[in-house]
Write an enzyme that holds these catalytic residues in place. Sequence first.
Site, PDB file in Angstrom:
ATOM      1  N   GLY A  12       0.786  -1.241   0.000  1.00 12.23           N
ATOM      2  CA  GLY A  12       0.000   0.000   0.000  1.00 12.23           C
ATOM      3  C   GLY A  12       0.808   1.276   0.000  1.00 12.23           C
ATOM      4  O   GLY A  12       0.376   2.289   0.562  1.00 12.23           O
ATOM      5  N   SER A  13       1.975   1.272  -0.662  1.00  9.61           N
ATOM      6  CA  SER A  13       2.780   2.503  -0.672  1.00  9.61           C
ATOM      7  C   SER A  13       2.104   3.599  -1.495  1.00  9.61           C
ATOM      8  O   SER A  13       2.180   4.782  -1.149  1.00  9.61           O
ATOM      9  CB  SER A  13       4.203   2.235  -1.172  1.00  9.61           C
ATOM     10  OG  SER A  13       4.215   1.874  -2.534  1.00  9.61           O
ATOM     11  N   ARG A  91      -6.032  -8.522  -8.246  1.00  8.34           N
ATOM     12  CA  ARG A  91      -7.067  -9.391  -8.840  1.00  8.34           C
ATOM     13  C   ARG A  91      -7.538  -8.812 -10.175  1.00  8.34           C
ATOM     14  O   ARG A  91      -7.701  -7.597 -10.307  1.00  8.34           O
ATOM     15  CB  ARG A  91      -8.278  -9.485  -7.912  1.00  8.34           C
ATOM     16  CG  ARG A  91      -8.188 -10.559  -6.863  1.00  8.34           C
ATOM     17  CD  ARG A  91      -9.442 -10.559  -6.010  1.00  8.34           C
ATOM     18  NE  ARG A  91     -10.626 -11.000  -6.742  1.00  8.34           N
ATOM     19  CZ  ARG A  91     -10.982 -12.281  -6.903  1.00  8.34           C
ATOM     20  NH1 ARG A  91     -10.243 -13.237  -6.403  1.00  8.34           N
ATOM     21  NH2 ARG A  91     -12.081 -12.601  -7.562  1.00  8.34           N
ATOM     22  N   ILE A  92      -7.770  -9.686 -11.130  1.00 11.08           N
ATOM     23  CA  ILE A  92      -8.374  -9.249 -12.392  1.00 11.08           C
ATOM     24  C   ILE A  92      -9.863  -9.020 -12.138  1.00 11.08           C
ATOM     25  O   ILE A  92     -10.547  -9.859 -11.550  1.00 11.08           O
ATOM     26  CB  ILE A  92      -8.153 -10.288 -13.500  1.00 11.08           C
ATOM     27  CG1 ILE A  92      -6.652 -10.360 -13.842  1.00 11.08           C
ATOM     28  CG2 ILE A  92      -8.965  -9.937 -14.736  1.00 11.08           C
ATOM     29  CD1 ILE A  92      -6.296 -11.445 -14.833  1.00 11.08           C
ATOM     30  N   SER A 136       2.636   4.020 -15.558  1.00 13.96           N
ATOM     31  CA  SER A 136       1.499   4.628 -16.261  1.00 13.96           C
ATOM     32  C   SER A 136       0.265   4.633 -15.375  1.00 13.96           C
ATOM     33  O   SER A 136      -0.087   3.604 -14.791  1.00 13.96           O
ATOM     34  CB  SER A 136       1.165   3.827 -17.534  1.00 13.96           C
ATOM     35  OG  SER A 136       2.302   3.630 -18.351  1.00 13.96           O
ATOM     36  N   ASP A 142     -12.132  -3.160 -19.911  1.00 16.27           N
ATOM     37  CA  ASP A 142     -12.131  -4.626 -19.885  1.00 16.27           C
ATOM     38  C   ASP A 142     -10.790  -5.233 -20.279  1.00 16.27           C
ATOM     39  O   ASP A 142     -10.492  -6.361 -19.909  1.00 16.27           O
ATOM     40  CB  ASP A 142     -13.212  -5.168 -20.833  1.00 16.27           C
ATOM     41  CG  ASP A 142     -14.505  -5.458 -20.082  1.00 16.27           C
ATOM     42  OD1 ASP A 142     -14.479  -5.421 -18.838  1.00 16.27           O
ATOM     43  OD2 ASP A 142     -15.523  -5.718 -20.737  1.00 16.27           O
ATOM     44  N   GLU A 143     -10.003  -4.497 -21.045  1.00 15.54           N
ATOM     45  CA  GLU A 143      -8.714  -5.033 -21.504  1.00 15.54           C
ATOM     46  C   GLU A 143      -7.676  -4.869 -20.397  1.00 15.54           C
ATOM     47  O   GLU A 143      -7.494  -3.769 -19.870  1.00 15.54           O
ATOM     48  CB  GLU A 143      -8.263  -4.270 -22.756  1.00 15.54           C
ATOM     49  CG  GLU A 143      -6.997  -4.817 -23.367  1.00 15.54           C
ATOM     50  CD  GLU A 143      -6.476  -3.944 -24.514  1.00 15.54           C
ATOM     51  OE1 GLU A 143      -5.333  -4.154 -24.917  1.00 15.54           O
ATOM     52  OE2 GLU A 143      -7.218  -3.048 -24.967  1.00 15.54           O
ATOM     53  N   ASP A 145      -4.827  -3.887 -18.301  1.00 12.73           N
ATOM     54  CA  ASP A 145      -3.834  -2.811 -18.424  1.00 12.73           C
ATOM     55  C   ASP A 145      -3.937  -2.111 -19.783  1.00 12.73           C
ATOM     56  O   ASP A 145      -2.937  -1.608 -20.311  1.00 12.73           O
ATOM     57  CB  ASP A 145      -2.413  -3.354 -18.206  1.00 12.73           C
ATOM     58  CG  ASP A 145      -2.233  -3.967 -16.822  1.00 12.73           C
ATOM     59  OD1 ASP A 145      -2.831  -3.442 -15.865  1.00 12.73           O
ATOM     60  OD2 ASP A 145      -1.515  -4.970 -16.700  1.00 12.73           O
ATOM     61  N   GLN A 171       8.781   3.299  -8.187  1.00 15.99           N
ATOM     62  CA  GLN A 171       7.824   3.637  -7.128  1.00 15.99           C
ATOM     63  C   GLN A 171       7.931   5.106  -6.701  1.00 15.99           C
ATOM     64  O   GLN A 171       6.916   5.726  -6.382  1.00 15.99           O
ATOM     65  CB  GLN A 171       8.011   2.708  -5.923  1.00 15.99           C
ATOM     66  CG  GLN A 171       7.422   1.336  -6.154  1.00 15.99           C
ATOM     67  CD  GLN A 171       7.385   0.491  -4.895  1.00 15.99           C
ATOM     68  OE1 GLN A 171       8.114   0.740  -3.941  1.00 15.99           O
ATOM     69  NE2 GLN A 171       6.543  -0.527  -4.899  1.00 15.99           N
TER      70      GLN A 171
END
Length: 213
Positions: A12-13, A91-92, A136, A142-143, A145, A171
Amino acid sequence: MKNIVVLISGNGSNLQAIIDACKQKKINGTIRAVFSNKADAFGLERAREANIPAHALEASQFAGREAFDRELVHEIDAYAPDVVVLAGYMRILSPAFVEHFAGRLLNIHPSLLPKYPGLHTHRQVLENGDEEHGTSVHFVTDELDGGPVILQAKVPVFDGDSEEDVTERVQTQEHAIYPLVVSWFVDGRLEMRDGAAWLDGVKLPPQGHAAEE
């Protein structure tokens, strides 16, 4: 004040960077809740430290991805979010989740998209001998990334760099640009329209704001 909900899976940074930006009034919004798909995620501790409601929903409690995401949508909606921020959420997401929050769902990905979607981006950069890497911020579609890029930050890759070196460099940039993009959104400057990101009424190019010509 706009309502922000953050989804995390780990340390969680980036969440911390957004918490700090809200405290410093750099973001004109309030983090109403943090959700994690892992009960032991350190990011939940960061939320509790900041007196933000922290929730864990684990996949083992549900029959499948759709059932998990239905419950997650239900619990997120209780906080009436103006924007949902994915900050290392691993998670996707189901199409129904993405559709429900379409246009108000942001993610940060550690590569210069469209290069290196998915996992292990730093390793791929080193294995391929790239001299440039980065991160980014994009709208989620839906795609995987694949949503429109809003802002990127580039970092150099040096000979002899380890994965840890590259991770740390990326980061540092993430913690600068993600709160900035969240602030644009809550200030009403940023939107997704016609499959593209728009800032201050101007359609952004594929690489996002301030992309090199």
